[in-house]
Design a protein around this motif. Structure first.
Motif, short mmCIF file in Angstrom:
data_model
loop_
_atom_site.label_atom_id
_atom_site.label_comp_id
_atom_site.label_asym_id
_atom_site.label_seq_id
_atom_site.Cartn_x
_atom_site.Cartn_y
_atom_site.Cartn_z
N GLY A 1 0.78 -1.22 0.00
CA GLY A 1 0.00 0.00 0.00
C GLY A 1 0.81 1.27 0.00
O GLY A 1 0.26 2.38 -0.04
N GLN A 2 2.16 1.14 0.02
CA GLN A 2 2.99 2.34 0.08
C GLN A 2 2.82 3.21 -1.16
O GLN A 2 2.79 4.45 -1.06
N LYS A 3 2.72 2.58 -2.33
CA LYS A 3 2.56 3.34 -3.58
C LYS A 3 1.28 4.17 -3.53
O LYS A 3 1.27 5.36 -3.84
N GLU A 4 0.18 3.54 -3.13
CA GLU A 4 -1.10 4.24 -3.07
C GLU A 4 -1.09 5.30 -1.97
O GLU A 4 -1.74 6.34 -2.13
N LEU A 5 -0.36 5.05 -0.89
CA LEU A 5 -0.26 6.06 0.17
C LEU A 5 0.39 7.33 -0.37
O LEU A 5 -0.12 8.45 -0.16
N VAL B 1 -2.09 9.12 -2.85
CA VAL B 1 -3.24 9.82 -2.27
C VAL B 1 -2.79 11.06 -1.52
O VAL B 1 -3.49 12.08 -1.49
N LEU B 2 -1.59 11.02 -0.93
CA LEU B 2 -1.07 12.18 -0.21
C LEU B 2 -0.70 13.32 -1.15
O LEU B 2 -0.65 14.49 -0.74
N THR B 3 -0.42 13.01 -2.41
CA THR B 3 0.01 14.03 -3.36
C THR B 3 -1.04 14.37 -4.41
O THR B 3 -0.76 15.04 -5.39
N GLY B 4 -2.27 13.87 -4.23
CA GLY B 4 -3.34 14.21 -5.15
C GLY B 4 -3.35 13.43 -6.44
O GLY B 4 -4.13 13.74 -7.34
N MET B 5 -2.47 12.43 -6.57
CA MET B 5 -2.43 11.63 -7.79
C MET B 5 -3.56 10.60 -7.84
O MET B 5 -3.90 10.07 -8.89
N LYS B 6 -4.12 10.29 -6.67
CA LYS B 6 -5.21 9.32 -6.58
C LYS B 6 -6.22 9.84 -5.56
O LYS B 6 -5.83 10.35 -4.50
N LYS B 7 -7.50 9.73 -5.88
CA LYS B 7 -8.55 10.22 -4.99
C LYS B 7 -8.97 9.11 -4.01
O LYS B 7 -9.07 7.94 -4.40
N ILE C 1 7.81 12.74 5.07
CA ILE C 1 7.35 11.35 5.09
C ILE C 1 8.31 10.54 4.24
O ILE C 1 8.44 10.77 3.04
N LEU C 2 9.03 9.62 4.86
CA LEU C 2 10.06 8.83 4.19
C LEU C 2 9.58 7.39 4.06
O LEU C 2 9.47 6.67 5.06
N ILE C 3 9.27 6.97 2.83
CA ILE C 3 8.84 5.60 2.56
C ILE C 3 10.06 4.81 2.11
O ILE C 3 10.73 5.17 1.15
N SER C 4 10.36 3.72 2.82
CA SER C 4 11.59 2.97 2.51
C SER C 4 11.44 1.53 2.96
O SER C 4 10.70 1.22 3.90
N GLU C 5 12.16 0.64 2.27
CA GLU C 5 12.26 -0.75 2.69
C GLU C 5 13.51 -1.00 3.52
O GLU C 5 13.69 -2.10 4.05
N GLU C 6 14.38 0.01 3.61
CA GLU C 6 15.64 -0.14 4.33
C GLU C 6 15.43 0.25 5.79
O GLU C 6 15.38 1.43 6.14
N LEU C 7 15.33 -0.74 6.67
CA LEU C 7 15.01 -0.45 8.07
C LEU C 7 16.12 0.35 8.76
O LEU C 7 15.83 1.22 9.59
N PHE D 1 1.04 -3.04 6.50
CA PHE D 1 0.85 -4.45 6.12
C PHE D 1 -0.52 -4.59 5.49
O PHE D 1 -1.54 -4.23 6.10
N HIS D 2 -0.57 -5.06 4.24
CA HIS D 2 -1.82 -5.27 3.51
C HIS D 2 -2.72 -4.04 3.55
O HIS D 2 -3.94 -4.14 3.78
N GLY D 3 -2.10 -2.86 3.33
CA GLY D 3 -2.88 -1.64 3.22
C GLY D 3 -3.36 -1.05 4.53
O GLY D 3 -4.17 -0.12 4.53
N GLU D 4 -2.87 -1.55 5.64
CA GLU D 4 -3.26 -1.03 6.95
C GLU D 4 -2.02 -0.62 7.73
O GLU D 4 -0.92 -1.11 7.50
#
Length: 539
Positions: free
Chosen positions: A320-324, A327-333, A480-486, A500-503
């Motif tokens: 769900g990171q892509k959709e997050l 939606v935060l940047t107005g690319m998806k409603k 807001i920093l989205i990353s897979e590198e812990l 996890f699974h969009g939640e």
């Protein structure tokens, strides 16, 4: 036959022992390539032996891609020789390189997404029958996949596949054409850890048959795990070639950049840094979003970002990171719920309105979403400010002012540009990323959303990028920093939200968090259940 420096000694790879006198599969001897104002490669020697996984390291712009473009026939060298199995070759085009057994899987896959896997495998291949049914094409593909130990679904449409599955299709397409040398450019950049492990197993199987892999990556831990030898380029020149067993991460990082890199805890704040705001500057309230296929990608997500803090978003890719970020940047409603900026409802706002409100965006895919590849560096660099002074005064566009602004942004990003009128696609990936970051920082007066900003960057460029975010944070901007590198998230974030699974499984204070807890949440364990898990482990 041409001589080479390995002659006369036995070379041990992780898979096979190469007898004395065995020529390299590939010997790049004295390779040089020049572009106007740029030395891309100068006097580069590299040997790749049978049975070897040979890693190629270097900062963005160090000449790795140019060197591989020469080996695959895309560019012609200005000096030097390409020697295959001891014999000099001239590759006038990629077709010649493929005929000689040299195949490359690029970072951005070159598949036709509307076609099936079987159709992509056979597209443009001389051995594809002129008349063949879809069923027969799929059967041929299944046979190839089984022979090469690469699991694919021949009938599946490529656009419906995960990134890891698309990569396997790309590799199978190359290997089906009898490649003996497989070149991989940032192969794990968009793979999950499980997909990366599958890839590594396939590579070890491939070289065990006497083939070779050239592995280009910025992930030093993976390079140390998978390779036999490592060549480091810097400024277009070969710095060294070392046995992987003799290397460590700190040594490789220093060789790549030419000086010691000190990675400090970037969470530490200066005395003059802006405080974290009491009220959130950007909020999601029970937001639900569907993905491009109509599936629920975000399920009633609530999240707050405060001015002056870095909020990390952790999770395995595809949760769900892509959709997050969209939606935060107005690319998806949003399907339901609210998006609030400084308390005002922006749920129905588009991308332009969101940007005008002070929200910048470093997208996940810089070439597809962050840049217009065919447009000039100037156009791409000032695109957010076309309608503002000094680029435009009223309805008048000022080209000179646009170039001057682009030059100042490039200087702030430490990007050397030989010609601002050339297409932005001609820049290295790292330079593209730094330009996008600096461009978005200029409009991010409230929040910067950075999706996988270090993907594909070398260790020095990553350190620079992270300091950009600290700079913004200290100015009172939320990040807001989205990353897979812990490790990256733990080193930088004030708080970490785990998806996890969009939640949202929970939001943790980084100073009090353990990497094990975050890992459990990434696997679907809610934050409230962590204490119970800890008691179970200790009892």
């Amino acid at each position: 036959m041409h001589g080479f420096s390995e002659t006369g000694r036995s070379f041990e790879t992780g898979r096979a022992k190469v007898a004395p006198g065995t020529p390299p599969i590939v010997y790049l001897k004295g390779i040089a390539k020049y572009f106007p104002g740029v030395i891309a490669n100068q006097d580069v020697d590299i040997e790749v032996m049978p049975g070897e996984i040979h890693a190629l390291l270097g900062e963005n712009g160090a000449g790795k891609s140019t060197l591989m473009n020469i080996l695959t026939g895309i560019y012609q060298p200005d000096a030097g020789e390409i020697i295959i199995d001891g014999y000099a070759k001239i590759f006038a085009s990629p077709v010649d390189a493929i005929a000689a057994g040299i195949g490359m899987v690029h970072q951005h896959f070159k598949l036709v997404k509307a076609f099936s896997v079987a159709e992509n495998i056979h597209l443009g291949w001389a051995e594809t029958p002129k008349r063949i049914s879809a069923q027969a094409l799929e059967a041929r593909t299944a046979e190839l996949a089984a022979a090469l130990n690469l699991a694919v679904r021949p009938e599946a449409r490529v656009g419906d596949l995960s990134t890891g599955e698309q990569q396997r299709v790309e590799i199978l397409r190359v290997l089906a054409r009898n490649a003996r040398v497989l070149i991989l450019d940032e192969p794990t950049a968009v793979l999950t850890p499980a997909e990366a492990r599958e890839l590594f197993r396939a590579l070890r199987e491939f070289v065990s048959r006497g083939n070779a892999v050239i592995f280009i990556s910025h992930k030093l831990d993976e390079v140390l795990e998978i390779s036999d030898r490592i060549t480091v380029l810097r400024g277009g020149r070969r710095v060294t070639t070392e046995a992987t067993a003799d290397c460590n991460q700190a040594m490789l990082a220093n060789l790549m950049v030419g000086h010691e890199i000190v990675l400090s805890d970037l969470r530490a704040r200066k005395a003059e840094a802006a405080p974290i705001s009491a009220e959130p500057v950007l909020s999601l309230r029970e937001v639900t979003v569907r993905d491009d296929f109509g599936n629920v990608a975000l399920n009633k997500v609530s999240l707050d970002i405060h001015a002056g803090e870095i909020l990390g978003i952790a999770g395995v890719a595809g949760n769900g990171q892509k959709e997050l970020s969209e939606v935060l940047t107005g690319m998806k409603k949003p399907l339901s719920g609210k998006i609030l900026v400084d308390g005002r409802d922006f749920s129905a706002a588009g991308g332009a309105e969101i940007a005008r409100s002070g929200i910048g965006h470093i997208p996940e895919d810089r070439l597809k979403s962050g840049l217009a590849p065919a447009l000039s560096i100037t156009d791409n660099t000032v695109i957010r400010e076309y309608k503002k002074p000094p680029v435009s005064i009223g309805s008048w566009f000022r080209p000179g002012a646009a170039t001057a602004l682009a030059q100042s942004i490039a200087a702030a990003a430490a990007v050397t540009v030989p010609d601002f009128s050339m297409p932005v696609r001609n820049l290295s990936g790292g330079n593209q990323q730094r330009l996008v970051a600096r461009r978005e920082m200029r409009i991010a007066t409230k929040v910067l959303i950075a999706a996988y900003p270090s993907r594909g960057l070398d260790v020095g460029a990553i350190n620079t990028m992270m300091r950009y975010f600290v700079e913004l944070r200290d100015q009172g901007v939320g990040v807001i920093l989205i990353s897979e590198e812990l490790e990256e998230l733990l080193n930088l974030s004030d708080r970490i939200a785990v998806m996890f699974h969009g939640e949202i499984m929970g939001v943790l204070d980084t100073a009090e968090s353990a990497i094990e807890d975050i890992g459990l949440m990434m696997g679907g364990r809610p934050a409230g259940a962590l204490a119970q898990t800890s008691r179970e482990i200790t009892s």
